[in-house]
Scaffold this motif. Structure first.
Motif, mmCIF file in Angstrom:
data_model
loop_
_atom_site.group_PDB
_atom_site.id
_atom_site.type_symbol
_atom_site.label_atom_id
_atom_site.label_comp_id
_atom_site.label_asym_id
_atom_site.label_seq_id
_atom_site.Cartn_x
_atom_site.Cartn_y
_atom_site.Cartn_z
ATOM 1 N N TRP A 50 -32.517 -41.001 7.370
ATOM 2 C CA TRP A 50 -33.091 -41.873 6.345
ATOM 3 C C TRP A 50 -32.051 -42.206 5.275
ATOM 4 C CZ3 TRP A 50 -34.366 -41.344 1.069
ATOM 5 C CH2 TRP A 50 -35.301 -42.267 0.569
ATOM 6 N N LEU A 51 -31.284 -41.192 4.869
ATOM 7 C CA LEU A 51 -30.229 -41.416 3.873
ATOM 8 C C LEU A 51 -29.122 -42.303 4.435
ATOM 9 C CD1 LEU A 51 -29.834 -37.842 2.300
ATOM 10 C CD2 LEU A 51 -30.913 -39.848 1.262
ATOM 11 N N GLN A 52 -28.727 -42.039 5.675
ATOM 12 C CA GLN A 52 -27.644 -42.807 6.276
ATOM 13 C C GLN A 52 -28.033 -44.269 6.483
ATOM 14 O OE1 GLN A 52 -26.709 -40.566 9.812
ATOM 15 N NE2 GLN A 52 -25.536 -39.020 8.696
ATOM 16 N N LEU A 53 -29.264 -44.507 6.899
ATOM 17 C CA LEU A 53 -29.732 -45.883 7.064
ATOM 18 C C LEU A 53 -29.785 -46.605 5.718
ATOM 19 C CD1 LEU A 53 -32.609 -45.358 9.663
ATOM 20 C CD2 LEU A 53 -30.434 -46.530 10.054
ATOM 21 N N GLY A 54 -30.184 -45.870 4.677
ATOM 22 C CA GLY A 54 -30.197 -46.465 3.348
ATOM 23 C C GLY A 54 -28.810 -46.853 2.882
ATOM 24 N N GLN A 55 -27.822 -46.003 3.145
ATOM 25 C CA GLN A 55 -26.448 -46.302 2.762
ATOM 26 C C GLN A 55 -25.901 -47.513 3.518
ATOM 27 O OE1 GLN A 55 -24.486 -42.593 3.554
ATOM 28 N NE2 GLN A 55 -25.283 -41.589 1.709
ATOM 29 N N ALA A 56 -26.408 -47.682 4.752
ATOM 30 C CA ALA A 56 -25.953 -48.810 5.575
ATOM 31 C C ALA A 56 -26.757 -50.078 5.317
ATOM 32 C CB ALA A 56 -26.037 -48.443 7.057
ATOM 33 N N GLY A 57 -27.770 -49.983 4.430
ATOM 34 C CA GLY A 57 -28.584 -51.145 4.125
ATOM 35 C C GLY A 57 -29.557 -51.525 5.226
ATOM 36 N N GLN A 58 -29.912 -50.578 6.080
ATOM 37 C CA GLN A 58 -30.823 -50.848 7.184
ATOM 38 C C GLN A 58 -32.221 -50.322 6.871
ATOM 39 O OE1 GLN A 58 -29.232 -49.777 11.051
ATOM 40 N NE2 GLN A 58 -27.133 -49.896 10.281
ATOM 41 N N ALA A 95 -35.417 -32.336 9.153
ATOM 42 C CA ALA A 95 -34.102 -32.392 8.520
ATOM 43 C C ALA A 95 -33.278 -33.550 9.079
ATOM 44 C CB ALA A 95 -33.365 -31.071 8.732
ATOM 45 N N TYR A 96 -33.343 -33.730 10.382
ATOM 46 C CA TYR A 96 -32.658 -34.854 11.034
ATOM 47 C C TYR A 96 -33.189 -36.183 10.511
ATOM 48 C CZ TYR A 96 -31.757 -38.258 14.764
ATOM 49 O OH TYR A 96 -31.411 -39.383 15.464
ATOM 50 N N THR A 97 -34.503 -36.277 10.358
ATOM 51 C CA THR A 97 -35.126 -37.510 9.881
ATOM 52 C C THR A 97 -34.644 -37.865 8.480
ATOM 53 O OG1 THR A 97 -37.107 -37.129 11.231
ATOM 54 C CG2 THR A 97 -37.339 -38.617 9.345
ATOM 55 N N TYR A 98 -34.588 -36.854 7.592
ATOM 56 C CA TYR A 98 -34.159 -37.138 6.220
ATOM 57 C C TYR A 98 -32.688 -37.547 6.171
ATOM 58 C CZ TYR A 98 -33.395 -36.719 1.219
ATOM 59 O OH TYR A 98 -33.070 -36.997 -0.090
ATOM 60 N N THR A 121 -31.397 -34.740 -7.198
ATOM 61 C CA THR A 121 -30.908 -35.813 -8.076
ATOM 62 C C THR A 121 -30.648 -37.084 -7.289
ATOM 63 O OG1 THR A 121 -29.880 -34.182 -9.538
ATOM 64 C CG2 THR A 121 -29.124 -36.461 -9.722
ATOM 65 N N THR A 122 -30.005 -36.923 -6.130
ATOM 66 C CA THR A 122 -29.734 -38.083 -5.283
ATOM 67 C C THR A 122 -31.028 -38.725 -4.805
ATOM 68 O OG1 THR A 122 -27.635 -37.144 -4.543
ATOM 69 C CG2 THR A 122 -28.606 -38.855 -3.165
ATOM 70 N N PHE A 123 -31.996 -37.893 -4.459
ATOM 71 C CA PHE A 123 -33.284 -38.411 -3.989
ATOM 72 C C PHE A 123 -33.965 -39.231 -5.090
ATOM 73 C CE2 PHE A 123 -37.921 -37.858 -3.651
ATOM 74 C CZ PHE A 123 -38.132 -38.441 -2.410
ATOM 75 N N LEU A 124 -33.978 -38.703 -6.309
ATOM 76 C CA LEU A 124 -34.603 -39.429 -7.416
ATOM 77 C C LEU A 124 -33.879 -40.736 -7.715
ATOM 78 C CD1 LEU A 124 -35.475 -36.559 -9.947
ATOM 79 C CD2 LEU A 124 -37.021 -37.792 -8.405
#
Length: 232
Positions: free
Chosen positions: A156-164, A150-153, A222-225
Motif C-alpha cells: 500500500w505504501l509502495q503503490l502510494g509512492q508510485a502514484g498508483q 504486513a505485506y499488504t501495508y 508519523t508517516t501514516f498520519l
C-alpha cells in the motif's frame, strides 16, 4: 565475482519459524507412522492440540476466571505450531518463507517475529471472543495471514509512492477470502455442517498484522498520519 546465495536474503528468524513448523510436523509424522513413540505415537498430534492448542474454553478461563497461568497464556502463541495435516504444513511453511522474506526486506527480521507473534495473539483473542462452541484453534494460517497484512501495508505504501491505486494492495487478501468462502460453502454441502470457525482467527490475524505494521514500517505512525493528511 561471488555467486549470490538466495537463502541469504531470508531473515534467520523466518528460517527458524519455518524450521520449527516443519520440524514439529516431521516428529508427528514419524510418530503417526510408528517410527517413534510406539503405540502412543498415534495420539501425539491429538495430545499436542490439547496441550498447545487454543479454544474458547481457554479464553474463558483467562478472561472470565482470571487464570493467568503459563499453561493458559502460552496457548495464545503456541497453537500455530501444531497443524492438522502435512498439506497444511506445506502451505504454511511456503507462505511463511515467501511472505517473511518480503516482510524482512521491508521491515527487518526482528519485526517479522513481532508481526508473527502479535497476529497470533490477536487472532486467538478475537476467536475466543466471537467463536461459538469449543472448536479447537490450531495451525499456522493465522500468523501467515498476519504476514499477509504486513505485506499488504508495505505494498500500500509502495503503490502510494508510485502514484498508483493503493486499493490494489488488497488483492491478495481478497483472493484468499474468496477461496476460503468457496471452500466453506463446499465443505458445508459435503459435510452438511457449518465450516470450522478458524476464519475468525485468520481474518483477525490479518488485521492484527496490518495494524502493527503501521507502527513497524519505516517512519511508523508519523508517516501514516502524514499520508492520511495528504489524502484528505
Amino acid at each position: 565475482m561471488t555467486p549470490e546465495k538466495p537463502l541469504n536474503a531470508i531473515p534467520p528468524v523466518v528460517i527458524a519459524l519455518t524450521l520449527l513448523i516443519v520440524g514439529i510436523e516431521v516428529v508427528l509424522q514419524l510418530a503417526n507412522n510408528g517410527f517413534i513413540g510406539g503405540p502412543q505415537g498415534l495420539s501425539w498430534r491429538l495430545n499436542a492440540v490439547n496441550e498447545f492448542g487454543f479454544s474458547t474454553r481457554v479464553f474463558d478461563r483467562v478472561v472470565e476466571r482470571a487464570n493467568y497461568s503459563f499453561d493458559m497464556l502460552k496457548r495464545f502463541v503456541t497453537y500455530p505450531y501444531v497443524n492438522a495435516q502435512l498439506t497444511q504444513v506445506a502451505f504454511c511453511a511456503a507462505l511463511t518463507l515467501a511472505l517473511g522474506k518480503f516482510a524482512g526486506e521491508y521491515y527487518g527480521g526482528l519485526k517479522v517475529l513481532v508481526i508473527y507473534v502479535f497476529s497470533s495473539i490477536v487472532g486467538a483473542f478475537v476467536f475466543g471472543l466471537l467463536a461459538n462452541g469449543d472448536f479447537p484453534l490450531y495451525g499456522g494460517f493465522t500468523p501467515v495471514y498476519g504476514l499477509i497484512g504486513a505485506y499488504t501495508y508495505a505494498l500500500w505504501l509502495q503503490l502510494g509512492q508510485a502514484g498508483q491505486n493503493q486499493l490494489l494492495a488488497f488483492r491478495l487478501i481478497g483472493v484468499l477470502l474468496l477461496i476460503q468462502l468457496i471452500f466453506g460453502v463446499v465443505f458445508g454441502l459435503i459435510a452438511e455442517a457449518p465450516p470450522p470457525p478458524s476464519w475468525i482467527a485468520e481474518l483477525s490475524g490479518f488485521f492484527g498484522g496490518l495494524g502493527i505494521s503501521v507502527l513497524l514500517a519505516p517512519g511508523g505512525w508519523t508517516t501514516f498520519l502524514d499520508r492520511m493528511r495528504q489524502r484528505s
